[in-house]
Structure formats: C-alpha cells, structure tokens
Scaffold this motif. Sequence first.
Motif, PDB file in Angstrom:
ATOM      1  N   PRO A   1      -4.902  21.244  17.792  1.00 16.98           N
ATOM      2  CA  PRO A   1      -3.658  20.895  18.540  1.00 16.98           C
ATOM      3  C   PRO A   1      -3.576  20.390  19.894  1.00 16.98           C
ATOM      4  N   ASP A   2      -2.578  19.347  19.865  1.00 22.71           N
ATOM      5  CA  ASP A   2      -2.303  18.299  21.113  1.00 22.71           C
ATOM      6  C   ASP A   2      -2.070  19.777  22.221  1.00 22.71           C
ATOM      7  N   ALA A   3      -2.773  19.533  23.475  1.00 19.82           N
ATOM      8  CA  ALA A   3      -2.334  20.354  24.354  1.00 19.82           C
ATOM      9  C   ALA A   3      -0.898  20.256  25.115  1.00 19.82           C
ATOM     10  N   GLY A   4      -0.682  18.925  25.230  1.00 15.72           N
ATOM     11  CA  GLY A   4       0.645  18.623  25.639  1.00 15.72           C
ATOM     12  C   GLY A   4       1.676  19.440  24.742  1.00 15.72           C
ATOM     13  N   LYS A   5       1.681  19.277  23.506  1.00 12.59           N
ATOM     14  CA  LYS A   5       2.746  19.675  22.584  1.00 12.59           C
ATOM     15  C   LYS A   5       2.658  21.423  22.554  1.00 12.59           C
ATOM     16  N   LEU A   6       1.486  21.882  22.891  1.00 13.04           N
ATOM     17  CA  LEU A   6       1.530  23.285  22.983  1.00 13.04           C
ATOM     18  C   LEU A   6       2.252  23.738  24.183  1.00 13.04           C
ATOM     19  N   ALA A   7       1.857  23.047  25.537  1.00  9.69           N
ATOM     20  CA  ALA A   7       2.445  23.406  26.765  1.00  9.69           C
ATOM     21  C   ALA A   7       4.137  23.262  26.692  1.00  9.69           C
ATOM     22  N   ALA A   8       4.536  22.052  25.931  1.00  5.83           N
ATOM     23  CA  ALA A   8       5.909  21.965  25.924  1.00  5.83           C
ATOM     24  C   ALA A   8       6.833  23.219  25.087  1.00  5.83           C
ATOM     25  N   LEU A   9       5.950  23.616  24.046  1.00  7.39           N
ATOM     26  CA  LEU A   9       6.526  24.643  23.326  1.00  7.39           C
ATOM     27  C   LEU A   9       6.514  26.039  23.875  1.00  7.39           C
ATOM     28  N   GLY A  10       5.410  26.139  24.791  1.00  5.98           N
ATOM     29  CA  GLY A  10       5.630  27.315  25.834  1.00  5.98           C
ATOM     30  C   GLY A  10       6.381  27.377  26.765  1.00  5.98           C
ATOM     31  N   GLU A  11       6.674  26.124  27.355  1.00  2.00           N
ATOM     32  CA  GLU A  11       7.886  26.201  28.251  1.00  2.00           C
ATOM     33  C   GLU A  11       9.152  26.317  27.847  1.00  2.00           C
ATOM     34  N   ARG A  12       9.390  26.026  26.473  1.00  2.00           N
ATOM     35  CA  ARG A  12      10.809  25.978  25.856  1.00  2.00           C
ATOM     36  C   ARG A  12      10.757  27.690  25.591  1.00  2.00           C
ATOM     37  N   ALA A  13       9.671  28.448  24.933  1.00  2.00           N
ATOM     38  CA  ALA A  13       9.895  29.880  24.841  1.00  2.00           C
ATOM     39  C   ALA A  13      10.194  30.471  26.121  1.00  2.00           C
ATOM     40  N   VAL A  14       9.404  30.097  27.085  1.00  2.00           N
ATOM     41  CA  VAL A  14      10.200  30.913  28.672  1.00  2.00           C
ATOM     42  C   VAL A  14      11.556  30.573  29.118  1.00  2.00           C
TER      43      VAL A  14
ATOM     44  N   LEU B   1       9.257  35.182  20.714  1.00  2.00           N
ATOM     45  CA  LEU B   1       8.096  34.515  20.152  1.00  2.00           C
ATOM     46  C   LEU B   1       8.581  33.236  19.854  1.00  2.00           C
ATOM     47  N   VAL B   2       7.493  32.199  19.268  1.00  2.00           N
ATOM     48  CA  VAL B   2       7.734  30.978  18.820  1.00  2.00           C
ATOM     49  C   VAL B   2       7.149  30.971  17.690  1.00  2.00           C
ATOM     50  N   THR B   3       7.819  29.884  16.671  1.00  2.00           N
ATOM     51  CA  THR B   3       7.164  29.717  15.206  1.00  2.00           C
ATOM     52  C   THR B   3       6.903  28.327  15.071  1.00  2.00           C
ATOM     53  N   GLU B   4       5.962  28.163  14.252  1.00  2.00           N
ATOM     54  CA  GLU B   4       5.572  26.845  13.556  1.00  2.00           C
ATOM     55  C   GLU B   4       5.298  27.063  12.018  1.00  2.00           C
TER      56      GLU B   4
END
Length: 434
Positions: free
Chosen positions: A68-81, A87-90
């Motif tokens: 998984p792309d680290a940038g996409k993961l970071a962006a998803l985490g930022e949105r969750a915060v 939780l987040v889902t995919e």
Amino acid sequence: MAHLGVGIGWRPEIAEAVERLPGLDWVEVVAENVCSGHLPASLLRLRERGVRVVPHGVSLGLGGADRPDAGKLAALGERAVALGAPLVTEHIAFVRTSSPALEAGHLLPVRRTRDALDVLCENVRIAQDALPVPLALENIAALISWPGEELTEAQFLTELVERTGVRLLIDVANLHTNRVNRGEDPFAVLDAIPLEALAYVHVAGGVERDGVWHDTHAHPVPEVVLDILAELRKRVAPAGVLLERDDDFPAEAELAGELAAIREVVGPAGPSRARPAAAPRSSAPAPRAPEGEEPAALERARVRVGVEQAALLSALVAGTPVPEGFDRRRVRVQARALAAKRAGVVARLAPELPGILGGEEPYREAFLGYARNRPMTAGYRRDALDFAEHLLIRDLPADPAARRRLTTWWQDRVGARPPRRIVRWARTLVGRAA
C-alpha cells in the motif's frame, strides 16, 4: 465495537437532506472526497450534533500485488483524525497494477488463492501499523469470477480475520450481487464467516439486466437485499447499518423511508429468533515462516499475483486478449461497465466537457471512443485532461468555436500551449531533420 446505529452515506449532492433526516445516528464519507484541512460545513455541523463520521476509502487497493502507498495511508489516517472517526474502512479489492501502470477506476475482485491471501494479509498489516484507528474491510460485488480459486468467500474472509485481526464491513447488497453473478450463497457466507469481527453493514440498491446484477447504488434497496440483512440480524446484532446511495438521488422522503425500512429489520430488539454472536476467535497472526524464507516467498507471491491481475486489468481497460479460463462475455460486460463509469466520473469532475462537445450523447460517444484504446493511468482528473488533449491533437471537435473553447479549457488547467500546436511543431522538426 462502539455502537453506531443506522446511518447513511454522506454525499455533497444530498448534504442538506442528510442533515434533516430524522433519527440519523451516523454518516460515512468517501475518504478521497474530503480534505482533512477543509472539511465540508455540513459534516462539521453533523459532528457538532454528535453524529459520528466514518471515512470509507476506495483507492488503497489492499488486494493488489504492490504494498500500500504510504502517502495514501497517511492521508486516510489524517482524515480519520480530523473527523474524530472511531475506525476507517476500505475494500478487499485491487484497483491498479504497476507493471503495466493501469488504473481500473473501480474495485475489482481478488482471486481467492493462497498467494493472494498472503499478499492481502501483509498489506493489511502494513495498513494497520500506519493507521491511527482500527481498520475494517468490505467484501465487494463482482461481475466476473476468477478461474481456479482455492478458497470460498467465507474461507478467505475467515482466514484474513484470523491472521490479521482486521474487522469486517459486510455489504449485504454485494452478497446478493455475487449470488446472481457468481452463484454464491449469501446465507452460507453468513453462516461461515466470523461475525464477531463485524464492524458494520452496508445496504444498497442495484438493478438486474440480462441476467447480470449491477450494484449501482443508484436504485432503491430491493426486498431481496433486506432479506439478507434480516438473515444477518438473526445471527448477530450489528453495531451499525448504513444506506449507500451514490447517484440518481431520490427525494428526501424516499431516503427517510429506506432508512425506516432498515430500522425495522435491525432494531432495536431485532427478530425474535436472534441469537448471540459466537465467542471471539483468536486474532493472532498465523505462524510465520523462519526468518529469511518468508520475505522471499512473499515476494514471489507478489510477482505471481501481479502478473495475474495485470492480465485481467489489461483485458478490461486496454483491449488485450481475455486470460484463459474467464467468461469472455462477462469480461466484456465488465469492460463496458468500467468505460461507462469512467465517462460518467470524468463528466462529473469536468462538467464543461459535455457542454463544449454539444451535449451528453456526443460527449459519451467521443469519450468511449477515446477510452477504447487508452487506459487510465493516473486517476480521473488526469483522464479528463488526456481526453481533451486526445481530441485537440485530432483537430476535434470539428466546430472551430467548440475547439477554441476546449483549447482554452485545457490551457487553463495545464498551463501549456494547445497540444495540437505542439504535435505540429514536433512534426515540423522531424521533417526538417529528415
């Protein structure tokens, strides 16, 4: 799992209606459609009222061969915060390949093999380590089946949970889709998967055409989908149930009526035959191979999965031969569906294009002709620019005024000279050199 209740997918087109829906407990938002630093005012108002917001990702492609792309993961985490999400889902899906570089623009099914499961589990662990909140994964709908699968849907999901501890987002509409399209029994899946890992449930509508069920999210929820929801409710009390609607939005009263129908099925007490959830299973990872062996074996699995996925995706979006063992008719249906979706998304992102080209029909005809041999490689926004460039290089549209408008539209977004002039300039240089 914290109780969520009954909710709806938040979309900009129905934002005001969502805020007015009575008894709304929570909403889900497509993660890629919001920016953590500039949240829509409607979502902020919902949060102030105590309505929970859960980001739902669509672009990670955790079932793909690549990590998984680290940038996409970071962006998803930022949105969750930013959303204060529990939780987040995919999705359990692949959406792209890196060799060749192709984008599906859609969620495609993972082949249920040991190789694909090993790759998925490792990708899930990477995501779990990077995200600030728990992760849940959704079963997807599919038009096509992979040949030579080694595991059933239930076996695949069960082992995924046992090896990673990830939670499940069960889409009952997708279970119905796969019943029609792939002959899979939704009740057998519900009986065999670890429902104690259930995070929440999706409910959505679709339509059947020529024996194929299309999971459109643009039609009312049919009774057959509510029946599957009722069967799930007999087995477990879900922490949350969410209505998805992504297009052809109905009147506010119709949305409220669909939510009321869902509430009638799931709560608060549920059907009299409801039984308690099973005791939790171990979420410890499966035994790992001795150090030095597993990385090499996993890399070989990634290569094999990558080759398989590239062959299928190339057939779907680039017109290459259909891989051996697939139902060729279904692959053609899926290819047409992907092209139509691609045309629709580009029109929504660049609504000026249909107007410049003379309306919806001329636009779709031109875009589908472009897409036939030009796969998407860098997302929908780039696709819109590439489409415009494709037309201008061919001195299209034929009407000079429309061509000037398209040139201006393209220039405003890329800050360059019209591609038609660039090509002619290059041809001139080549001619001089000859």
